[in-house]
Design a protein around this motif. Structure first.
Motif, PDB file in Angstrom:
ATOM      1  N   GLU A  88     -31.359 -30.554  85.929  1.00  0.00           N
ATOM      2  CA  GLU A  88     -31.930 -29.364  86.575  1.00  0.00           C
ATOM      3  C   GLU A  88     -33.234 -29.629  87.306  1.00  0.00           C
ATOM      4  N   GLY A  89     -34.003 -30.620  86.852  1.00  0.00           N
ATOM      5  CA  GLY A  89     -35.214 -30.946  87.588  1.00  0.00           C
ATOM      6  C   GLY A  89     -36.500 -30.433  86.970  1.00  0.00           C
ATOM      7  N   LEU A  90     -37.472 -30.120  87.810  1.00  0.00           N
ATOM      8  CA  LEU A  90     -38.840 -29.844  87.381  1.00  0.00           C
ATOM      9  C   LEU A  90     -38.951 -28.715  86.370  1.00  0.00           C
ATOM     10  N   THR A  91     -38.079 -27.736  86.444  1.00  0.00           N
ATOM     11  CA  THR A  91     -38.192 -26.577  85.549  1.00  0.00           C
ATOM     12  C   THR A  91     -37.550 -26.813  84.187  1.00  0.00           C
ATOM     13  N   CYS A  92     -36.976 -27.983  83.968  1.00  0.00           N
ATOM     14  CA  CYS A  92     -36.255 -28.272  82.727  1.00  0.00           C
ATOM     15  C   CYS A  92     -36.909 -29.435  81.997  1.00  0.00           C
ATOM     16  N   GLN A  93     -37.881 -29.149  81.134  1.00  0.00           N
ATOM     17  CA  GLN A  93     -38.547 -30.224  80.400  1.00  0.00           C
ATOM     18  C   GLN A  93     -37.584 -30.988  79.491  1.00  0.00           C
ATOM     19  N   PRO A  94     -36.626 -30.314  78.835  1.00  0.00           N
ATOM     20  CA  PRO A  94     -35.667 -31.082  78.026  1.00  0.00           C
ATOM     21  C   PRO A  94     -34.920 -32.136  78.842  1.00  0.00           C
ATOM     22  N   CYS A  95     -34.710 -31.868  80.127  1.00  0.00           N
ATOM     23  CA  CYS A  95     -34.047 -32.850  80.985  1.00  0.00           C
ATOM     24  C   CYS A  95     -34.907 -34.094  81.149  1.00  0.00           C
ATOM     25  N   TRP A  96     -36.221 -33.909  81.243  1.00  0.00           N
ATOM     26  CA  TRP A  96     -37.135 -35.045  81.381  1.00  0.00           C
ATOM     27  C   TRP A  96     -37.291 -35.766  80.048  1.00  0.00           C
ATOM     28  N   ASP A  97     -37.250 -35.007  78.955  1.00  0.00           N
ATOM     29  CA  ASP A  97     -37.263 -35.638  77.640  1.00  0.00           C
ATOM     30  C   ASP A  97     -36.020 -36.510  77.475  1.00  0.00           C
ATOM     31  N   GLN A  98     -34.900 -36.011  77.986  1.00  0.00           N
ATOM     32  CA  GLN A  98     -33.658 -36.783  77.957  1.00  0.00           C
ATOM     33  C   GLN A  98     -33.839 -38.102  78.702  1.00  0.00           C
ATOM     34  N   LEU A  99     -34.414 -38.024  79.880  1.00  0.00           N
ATOM     35  CA  LEU A  99     -34.586 -39.217  80.711  1.00  0.00           C
ATOM     36  C   LEU A  99     -35.555 -40.202  80.062  1.00  0.00           C
ATOM     37  N   LYS A 100     -36.621 -39.680  79.456  1.00  0.00           N
ATOM     38  CA  LYS A 100     -37.580 -40.559  78.784  1.00  0.00           C
ATOM     39  C   LYS A 100     -36.932 -41.261  77.597  1.00  0.00           C
ATOM     40  N   ASP A 101     -36.131 -40.543  76.839  1.00  0.00           N
ATOM     41  CA  ASP A 101     -35.454 -41.154  75.697  1.00  0.00           C
ATOM     42  C   ASP A 101     -34.440 -42.197  76.156  1.00  0.00           C
ATOM     43  N   MET A 102     -33.774 -41.928  77.261  1.00  0.00           N
ATOM     44  CA  MET A 102     -32.836 -42.914  77.813  1.00  0.00           C
ATOM     45  C   MET A 102     -33.587 -44.172  78.227  1.00  0.00           C
ATOM     46  N   GLN A 103     -34.750 -43.994  78.824  1.00  0.00           N
ATOM     47  CA  GLN A 103     -35.546 -45.148  79.243  1.00  0.00           C
ATOM     48  C   GLN A 103     -36.017 -45.946  78.026  1.00  0.00           C
ATOM     49  N   SER A 104     -36.410 -45.236  76.963  1.00  0.00           N
ATOM     50  CA  SER A 104     -36.892 -45.905  75.758  1.00  0.00           C
ATOM     51  C   SER A 104     -35.788 -46.694  75.058  1.00  0.00           C
ATOM     52  N   HIS A 105     -34.535 -46.273  75.270  1.00  0.00           N
ATOM     53  CA  HIS A 105     -33.398 -46.928  74.618  1.00  0.00           C
ATOM     54  C   HIS A 105     -32.459 -47.546  75.660  1.00  0.00           C
ATOM     55  N   ILE A 106     -33.048 -48.027  76.736  1.00  0.00           N
ATOM     56  CA  ILE A 106     -32.234 -48.536  77.841  1.00  0.00           C
ATOM     57  C   ILE A 106     -31.352 -49.705  77.399  1.00  0.00           C
ATOM     58  N   SER A 107     -31.776 -50.446  76.386  1.00  0.00           N
ATOM     59  CA  SER A 107     -30.978 -51.582  75.912  1.00  0.00           C
ATOM     60  C   SER A 107     -29.614 -51.143  75.398  1.00  0.00           C
ATOM     61  N   GLN A 108     -29.538 -49.927  74.856  1.00  0.00           N
ATOM     62  CA  GLN A 108     -28.262 -49.428  74.354  1.00  0.00           C
ATOM     63  C   GLN A 108     -27.283 -49.171  75.496  1.00  0.00           C
ATOM     64  N   PHE A 109     -27.810 -48.755  76.636  1.00  0.00           N
ATOM     65  CA  PHE A 109     -26.951 -48.543  77.806  1.00  0.00           C
ATOM     66  C   PHE A 109     -26.567 -49.884  78.421  1.00  0.00           C
ATOM     67  N   LYS A 110     -27.502 -50.820  78.414  1.00  0.00           N
ATOM     68  CA  LYS A 110     -27.200 -52.161  78.916  1.00  0.00           C
ATOM     69  C   LYS A 110     -26.072 -52.787  78.091  1.00  0.00           C
ATOM     70  N   ALA A 111     -26.090 -52.512  76.779  1.00  0.00           N
ATOM     71  CA  ALA A 111     -25.070 -53.069  75.892  1.00  0.00           C
ATOM     72  C   ALA A 111     -23.680 -52.522  76.220  1.00  0.00           C
ATOM     73  N   LEU A 112     -23.627 -51.375  76.872  1.00  0.00           N
ATOM     74  CA  LEU A 112     -22.350 -50.795  77.291  1.00  0.00           C
ATOM     75  C   LEU A 112     -21.877 -51.364  78.627  1.00  0.00           C
ATOM     76  N   GLY A 113     -22.698 -52.233  79.222  1.00  0.00           N
ATOM     77  CA  GLY A 113     -22.343 -52.807  80.518  1.00  0.00           C
ATOM     78  C   GLY A 113     -22.906 -52.046  81.689  1.00  0.00           C
ATOM     79  N   ILE A 114     -23.796 -51.088  81.417  1.00  0.00           N
ATOM     80  CA  ILE A 114     -24.409 -50.295  82.488  1.00  0.00           C
ATOM     81  C   ILE A 114     -25.605 -51.059  83.056  1.00  0.00           C
ATOM     82  N   ASP A 115     -25.579 -51.303  84.344  1.00  0.00           N
ATOM     83  CA  ASP A 115     -26.623 -52.082  84.998  1.00  0.00           C
ATOM     84  C   ASP A 115     -27.786 -51.226  85.483  1.00  0.00           C
TER      85      ASP A 115
END
Length: 213
Positions: A88-115
């Motif tokens: 949703e963007g700027l008005t959705c803080q949970p969306c940014w929290d989601q993105l920050k958590d994804m960044q913090s655990h980026i290795s888990q996505f890399k392990a799935l083959g996501i570049d």
């Protein structure tokens, strides 16, 4: 006698050490199996729809300005696996929290083959650049104010704000440019705006396993 006693003590010590090693190996195996089971059970805990285009279909073109500078072109990512996150963007803080958590655990996505992980919103680029700076994000966020890309992926059909903004959609695009997995978490009636990374990873893993079988 002394040599026999020392030999006997050495044998006993070897047996004790060997037994301890075996016990630790059994504990490790059980914990690993339990962890795998837990991860598997985390899949499917957050309901989602699967919009169009979906798995097995060609991913529509994406050419949008990025907060990292320049333009992101999905076609240039051929040969790599990309995870798109429409939010949703700027008005959705949970969306940014989601993105920050994804960044913090980026290795888990890399392990799935996501570049590469890329987020897409309908907000203007300058505002997004300020937001990613405030949130210390390095994951590229793309600006789609005219909803050209969002509409092509029907990602603006699952948000709380109607069709003017995206919902909470994740799409995995494979190296061949085909969609491998999709989940639209943001639809009615619950409008989920945040999915724990462990659940998201489990859903992606289960989905990719299904498409590869």
């Amino acid at each position: 006698m002394r040599k026999r006693r020392l030999l006997r003590l050495g044998v006993i010590a070897a047996v004790v050490v060997g037994g301890a090693i075996i016990a630790l190996a059994v504990i490790f195996f059980l914990n690993s199996a339990g962890g795998s089971s837990t991860t598997t059970n985390q899949a499917g805990q957050y309901a989602f729809q699967v919009g169009k285009p979906g798995p097995g279909e060609q991913a529509p073109s994406i050419v949008l300005p990025s907060t990292t500078g320049g333009t992101f072109d999905l076609a240039a990512m051929r040969g790599k696996t990309v995870l798109l996150y429409f939010q949703e963007g700027l008005t959705c803080q949970p969306c940014w929290d989601q993105l920050k958590d994804m960044q913090s655990h980026i290795s888990q996505f890399k392990a799935l083959g996501i570049d590469q992980v890329v987020s897409i919103t309908t907000d203007p680029l300058d505002a997004l650049q300020q937001k990613v700076a405030d949130e210390s994000l390095t994951i590229p966020v793309l600006s789609d104010p005219r909803l050209a890309v969002s509409s092509a992926y029907t990602a603006n059909g699952y948000g709380m704000m109607g069709s003017s903004r995206d919902g909470h959609t994740f799409i995995v695009v494979g190296p061949d440019g085909m969609i491998k997995w999709r989940a639209d978490y943001g639809g009615a009636p619950k409008y989920t705006m945040y999915v724990p990374v462990s659940n998201l990873v489990a859903d992606i893993r289960a989905g990719l396993k299904g498409t590869s079988s």
